[in-house]
Enzyme design. Structure first.
Site, mmCIF file in Angstrom:
data_model
loop_
_atom_site.group_PDB
_atom_site.id
_atom_site.type_symbol
_atom_site.label_atom_id
_atom_site.label_comp_id
_atom_site.label_asym_id
_atom_site.label_seq_id
_atom_site.Cartn_x
_atom_site.Cartn_y
_atom_site.Cartn_z
ATOM 1 N N GLU A 111 59.334 0.849 67.250
ATOM 2 C CA GLU A 111 60.612 0.779 66.553
ATOM 3 C C GLU A 111 61.429 2.050 66.756
ATOM 4 O O GLU A 111 62.632 2.001 67.021
ATOM 5 C CB GLU A 111 60.417 0.579 65.041
ATOM 6 C CG GLU A 111 59.661 -0.667 64.655
ATOM 7 C CD GLU A 111 58.178 -0.416 64.422
ATOM 8 O OE1 GLU A 111 57.517 0.188 65.297
ATOM 9 O OE2 GLU A 111 57.675 -0.819 63.365
ATOM 10 N N HIS A 158 56.369 5.289 67.690
ATOM 11 C CA HIS A 158 56.210 3.864 67.392
ATOM 12 C C HIS A 158 57.267 3.089 68.175
ATOM 13 O O HIS A 158 58.356 3.607 68.464
ATOM 14 C CB HIS A 158 56.388 3.602 65.902
ATOM 15 C CG HIS A 158 55.265 4.108 65.065
ATOM 16 N ND1 HIS A 158 55.086 3.714 63.750
ATOM 17 C CD2 HIS A 158 54.255 4.977 65.325
ATOM 18 C CE1 HIS A 158 54.025 4.316 63.249
ATOM 19 N NE2 HIS A 158 53.499 5.087 64.187
ATOM 20 N N CYS A 207 56.379 0.341 59.401
ATOM 21 C CA CYS A 207 55.754 1.279 58.474
ATOM 22 C C CYS A 207 56.861 2.037 57.724
ATOM 23 O O CYS A 207 58.041 1.926 58.059
ATOM 24 C CB CYS A 207 54.868 2.251 59.246
ATOM 25 S SG CYS A 207 55.807 3.464 60.221
#
Length: 180
Positions: free
Chosen positions: A72, A70, A100
């Site tokens: 992030e 991801h 998430c």
């Protein structure tokens, strides 16, 4: 629900420079567009320290064949390398979509000071959408949260991406005559 807000730009009353937030979210949006161009879900992230971007990343799940890739997570790894420490307590994360649970766990673990995100994820977000891991009592760190920065832009990018995916699926279904 009330979200905590703190300023990385310095005034002791906790003033948040929304123009700077908009600027740094623009940088995250640039990364999200890069992800989209690469066929990835268009999510981008940047890590900021002392008013400077020190890490940039876009989703690379499909390219790397890695469910943890991801934006992030990749930005956090880059930032750790830049500061030469796993602790990022003087850093802020700007991401186009609410993190998430996996990313929120990493955010708490590395002690990011602040998380600024564009659009909420009411079904799977872990910064107040579905749950709030970033400010969970009992954990060793709580990040400040600023939600909705350039949120319409971020949401539009995701909506148009998935609408295109659905349209492509319909066209493929029509070509093969398959249903389902």
């Amino acid at each position: 629900m009330e979200l905590g807000i703190a300023s990385p730009f310095g005034d002791e009353e906790g003033f948040v420079d929304l123009q700077s937030d908009a600027y740094f979210m623009g940088e995250a949006l640039r990364m999200a567009r890069r992800a989209e161009a690469d066929g990835e879900v268009p999510i981008g992230a940047v890590v900021v320290r002392a008013g400077r971007v020190i890490a940039r990343a876009s989703n690379q799940v499909e390219m790397l064949k890695d469910a943890t890739a991801h934006a992030e997570m990749l930005a956090i790894t880059q930032a750790e390398s830049v500061v030469d420490d796993w602790r990022l307590n003087e850093c802020d994360l700007y991401v186009t979509k609410e993190p998430c649970p996996m990313c929120a766990g990493a955010i708490v673990h590395v002690r990011l000071r602040r998380v600024v995100f564009g659009c909420s994820d009411l079904r799977g977000g872990a910064a107040g959408g579905a749950i709030n891991l970033l400010q969970m009592p009992g954990l060793n760190h709580r990040s400040e949260i600023t939600a909705g920065v350039r949120g319409e832009e971020c949401a539009f990018l995701l909506r148009s991406f998935f609408a295109g995916r659905r349209e492509d699926a319909k066209l493929r279904q029509g070509e093969t005559g398959e249903v389902g």
